[in-house]
Design a protein around this motif. Structure first.
Motif, PDB file in Angstrom:
ATOM      1  N   LEU A 171       0.803  -1.229   0.000  1.00  0.00           N
ATOM      2  CA  LEU A 171       0.000   0.000   0.000  1.00  0.00           C
ATOM      3  C   LEU A 171       0.829   1.269   0.000  1.00  0.00           C
ATOM      4  O   LEU A 171       0.328   2.336  -0.344  1.00  0.00           O
ATOM      5  N   GLY A 172       2.066   1.205   0.437  1.00  0.00           N
ATOM      6  CA  GLY A 172       2.927   2.383   0.458  1.00  0.00           C
ATOM      7  C   GLY A 172       3.686   2.476   1.764  1.00  0.00           C
ATOM      8  O   GLY A 172       3.154   2.182   2.833  1.00  0.00           O
ATOM      9  N   MET A 173       4.925   2.915   1.671  1.00  0.00           N
ATOM     10  CA  MET A 173       5.820   2.974   2.825  1.00  0.00           C
ATOM     11  C   MET A 173       5.386   3.983   3.877  1.00  0.00           C
ATOM     12  O   MET A 173       5.902   3.977   4.979  1.00  0.00           O
ATOM     13  N   ASP A 174       4.426   4.844   3.548  1.00  0.00           N
ATOM     14  CA  ASP A 174       3.948   5.851   4.495  1.00  0.00           C
ATOM     15  C   ASP A 174       2.655   5.434   5.193  1.00  0.00           C
ATOM     16  O   ASP A 174       2.044   6.241   5.884  1.00  0.00           O
ATOM     17  N   ARG A 175       2.243   4.191   5.062  1.00  0.00           N
ATOM     18  CA  ARG A 175       0.949   3.736   5.570  1.00  0.00           C
ATOM     19  C   ARG A 175       0.979   3.227   7.006  1.00  0.00           C
ATOM     20  O   ARG A 175       0.204   2.367   7.390  1.00  0.00           O
ATOM     21  N   LEU A 176       1.860   3.800   7.813  1.00  0.00           N
ATOM     22  CA  LEU A 176       2.009   3.425   9.211  1.00  0.00           C
ATOM     23  C   LEU A 176       2.689   4.600   9.881  1.00  0.00           C
ATOM     24  O   LEU A 176       3.599   5.182   9.308  1.00  0.00           O
ATOM     25  N   GLY A 177       2.225   5.000  11.057  1.00  0.00           N
ATOM     26  CA  GLY A 177       2.900   6.131  11.680  1.00  0.00           C
ATOM     27  C   GLY A 177       2.415   6.458  13.073  1.00  0.00           C
ATOM     28  O   GLY A 177       1.515   5.827  13.617  1.00  0.00           O
ATOM     29  N   ALA A 178       3.053   7.486  13.626  1.00  0.00           N
ATOM     30  CA  ALA A 178       2.676   8.031  14.926  1.00  0.00           C
ATOM     31  C   ALA A 178       1.708   9.181  14.698  1.00  0.00           C
ATOM     32  O   ALA A 178       1.841   9.939  13.737  1.00  0.00           O
ATOM     33  N   CYS A 179       0.745   9.319  15.570  1.00  0.00           N
ATOM     34  CA  CYS A 179      -0.271  10.356  15.460  1.00  0.00           C
ATOM     35  C   CYS A 179       0.397  11.733  15.407  1.00  0.00           C
ATOM     36  O   CYS A 179       1.305  12.026  16.192  1.00  0.00           O
ATOM     37  N   ALA A 180      -0.080  12.583  14.506  1.00  0.00           N
ATOM     38  CA  ALA A 180       0.471  13.927  14.323  1.00  0.00           C
ATOM     39  C   ALA A 180      -0.103  14.929  15.314  1.00  0.00           C
ATOM     40  O   ALA A 180       0.333  16.082  15.341  1.00  0.00           O
ATOM     41  N   ALA A 181      -1.060  14.527  16.133  1.00  0.00           N
ATOM     42  CA  ALA A 181      -1.671  15.453  17.092  1.00  0.00           C
ATOM     43  C   ALA A 181      -0.692  15.777  18.208  1.00  0.00           C
ATOM     44  O   ALA A 181      -0.017  14.887  18.743  1.00  0.00           O
ATOM     45  N   GLU A 182      -0.640  17.028  18.557  1.00  0.00           N
ATOM     46  CA  GLU A 182       0.232  17.484  19.642  1.00  0.00           C
ATOM     47  C   GLU A 182      -0.105  16.747  20.937  1.00  0.00           C
ATOM     48  O   GLU A 182      -1.259  16.685  21.350  1.00  0.00           O
ATOM     49  N   GLY A 183       0.908  16.153  21.543  1.00  0.00           N
ATOM     50  CA  GLY A 183       0.726  15.474  22.822  1.00  0.00           C
ATOM     51  C   GLY A 183       0.210  14.049  22.739  1.00  0.00           C
ATOM     52  O   GLY A 183       0.128  13.370  23.761  1.00  0.00           O
ATOM     53  N   CYS A 184      -0.135  13.561  21.561  1.00  0.00           N
ATOM     54  CA  CYS A 184      -0.640  12.194  21.423  1.00  0.00           C
ATOM     55  C   CYS A 184       0.520  11.244  21.155  1.00  0.00           C
ATOM     56  O   CYS A 184       1.395  11.525  20.335  1.00  0.00           O
ATOM     57  N   THR A 185       0.529  10.107  21.829  1.00  0.00           N
ATOM     58  CA  THR A 185       1.592   9.112  21.655  1.00  0.00           C
ATOM     59  C   THR A 185       1.094   7.852  20.946  1.00  0.00           C
ATOM     60  O   THR A 185       1.836   6.877  20.832  1.00  0.00           O
ATOM     61  N   GLN A 186      -0.155   7.863  20.472  1.00  0.00           N
ATOM     62  CA  GLN A 186      -0.730   6.695  19.808  1.00  0.00           C
ATOM     63  C   GLN A 186      -0.143   6.530  18.409  1.00  0.00           C
ATOM     64  O   GLN A 186       0.392   7.479  17.822  1.00  0.00           O
ATOM     65  N   VAL A 187      -0.241   5.323  17.879  1.00  0.00           N
ATOM     66  CA  VAL A 187       0.197   5.035  16.515  1.00  0.00           C
ATOM     67  C   VAL A 187      -0.998   4.543  15.711  1.00  0.00           C
ATOM     68  O   VAL A 187      -2.054   4.241  16.268  1.00  0.00           O
ATOM     69  N   TYR A 188      -0.838   4.473  14.404  1.00  0.00           N
ATOM     70  CA  TYR A 188      -1.940   4.038  13.537  1.00  0.00           C
ATOM     71  C   TYR A 188      -1.386   3.250  12.355  1.00  0.00           C
ATOM     72  O   TYR A 188      -0.222   3.375  11.995  1.00  0.00           O
ATOM     73  N   VAL A 189      -2.245   2.428  11.781  1.00  0.00           N
ATOM     74  CA  VAL A 189      -1.977   1.790  10.498  1.00  0.00           C
ATOM     75  C   VAL A 189      -2.975   2.403   9.520  1.00  0.00           C
ATOM     76  O   VAL A 189      -4.178   2.448   9.790  1.00  0.00           O
ATOM     77  N   ASP A 190      -2.470   2.936   8.432  1.00  0.00           N
ATOM     78  CA  ASP A 190      -3.311   3.636   7.459  1.00  0.00           C
ATOM     79  C   ASP A 190      -3.875   2.634   6.463  1.00  0.00           C
ATOM     80  O   ASP A 190      -3.173   2.103   5.621  1.00  0.00           O
ATOM     81  N   THR A 191      -5.156   2.392   6.567  1.00  0.00           N
ATOM     82  CA  THR A 191      -5.856   1.531   5.616  1.00  0.00           C
ATOM     83  C   THR A 191      -6.871   2.337   4.817  1.00  0.00           C
ATOM     84  O   THR A 191      -7.747   1.778   4.169  1.00  0.00           O
TER      85      THR A 191
ATOM     86  N   ALA B 164     -10.974  11.962  16.544  1.00  0.00           N
ATOM     87  CA  ALA B 164     -10.922  12.914  17.665  1.00  0.00           C
ATOM     88  C   ALA B 164      -9.614  13.703  17.645  1.00  0.00           C
ATOM     89  O   ALA B 164      -9.625  14.929  17.831  1.00  0.00           O
ATOM     90  N   CYS B 165      -8.492  13.037  17.437  1.00  0.00           N
ATOM     91  CA  CYS B 165      -7.208  13.743  17.371  1.00  0.00           C
ATOM     92  C   CYS B 165      -7.149  14.658  16.151  1.00  0.00           C
ATOM     93  O   CYS B 165      -6.620  15.772  16.230  1.00  0.00           O
ATOM     94  N   ALA B 166      -7.670  14.202  15.029  1.00  0.00           N
ATOM     95  CA  ALA B 166      -7.695  15.050  13.831  1.00  0.00           C
ATOM     96  C   ALA B 166      -8.534  16.300  14.081  1.00  0.00           C
ATOM     97  O   ALA B 166      -8.123  17.414  13.716  1.00  0.00           O
ATOM     98  N   ASN B 167      -9.686  16.144  14.717  1.00  0.00           N
ATOM     99  CA  ASN B 167     -10.559  17.287  15.000  1.00  0.00           C
ATOM    100  C   ASN B 167      -9.917  18.254  15.978  1.00  0.00           C
ATOM    101  O   ASN B 167      -9.976  19.480  15.790  1.00  0.00           O
ATOM    102  N   ARG B 168      -9.295  17.745  17.039  1.00  0.00           N
ATOM    103  CA  ARG B 168      -8.624  18.619  18.005  1.00  0.00           C
ATOM    104  C   ARG B 168      -7.510  19.415  17.332  1.00  0.00           C
ATOM    105  O   ARG B 168      -7.330  20.608  17.594  1.00  0.00           O
ATOM    106  N   SER B 169      -6.779  18.776  16.449  1.00  0.00           N
ATOM    107  CA  SER B 169      -5.705  19.472  15.735  1.00  0.00           C
ATOM    108  C   SER B 169      -6.264  20.542  14.812  1.00  0.00           C
ATOM    109  O   SER B 169      -5.696  21.631  14.709  1.00  0.00           O
TER     110      SER B 169
END
Length: 176
Positions: free
Chosen positions: A125-145, A157-162
């Motif tokens: 799917l692409g080398m960028d399809r996994l990462g750490a949340c970009a929200a300030e102060g968030c330490t969660q990770v995600y898999v981009d599907t 929720a993190c996207a909206n807060r940002s």
């Protein structure tokens, strides 16, 4: 057709284990079963400790934004946990590929599944399809599907807060 044990679910399992660590081997077993993994036996607390140590290394792959660096980190995990692919019908439910040696210990099997699943996910799917949340102060990770491959937050929720933070910051600084 046989279920692909190295597909999306092991990567989601890895993300889930990072975001919400298990408290016991029994909990690890329940979460592996929910992800569709068939393990040789119930995980022990020692297996959980080993998987937790593996996840520290795997998190480096998740957090690495540099594609060649990410590939190097993932290749090191593949060298440590995966084996040459082999055909198997160990459960009598259909031939499929395993990327681990027969009889591998439970903790190493979980690490192999997450590692190979990650490699297949990123190369498919692409080398960028996994990462750490970009929200300030968030330490969660995600898999981009997602369909478009542009996920940068662990949750809406993190996207909206940002977005609210950016909007408020732009109102304070004003135009121009």
């Amino acid at each position: 057709m046989h279920y692909n044990h190295y597909g999306r679910e092991p990567v989601r399992l890895g993300v889930g284990l990072l975001n919400e660590p298990c408290a016991s081997g029994a909990e690890l077993g329940r979460r592996c079963a929910a992800a569709g993994l068939v393990l040789p036996g119930p995980p022990t607390d020692a297996d959980l400790a080993s998987v937790t140590a593996f996840l520290v290394r795997w998190r480096r792959v998740v957090e690495c934004a540099d594609r060649p660096g990410r590939a190097e980190l993932l290749n090191a995990l593949l060298a440590d946990y995966a084996a040459a692919p082999r055909l198997t019908d160990h459960a009598g439910d259909g031939w499929h590929l395993h990327f681990r040696d027969p009889g591998v210990a439970t903790d190493r099997q979980i690490a192999a599944l997450i590692t190979v699943g990650t490699a297949l996910h990123l190369t498919g799917l692409g080398m960028d399809r996994l990462g750490a949340c970009a929200a300030e102060g968030c330490t969660q990770v995600y898999v981009d599907t997602s369909r478009n491959g542009r996920q940068r937050f662990c949750s809406p929720a993190c996207a909206n807060r940002s977005a609210v933070r950016r909007h408020r910051a732009s109102r304070v600084t004003g135009p121009g």
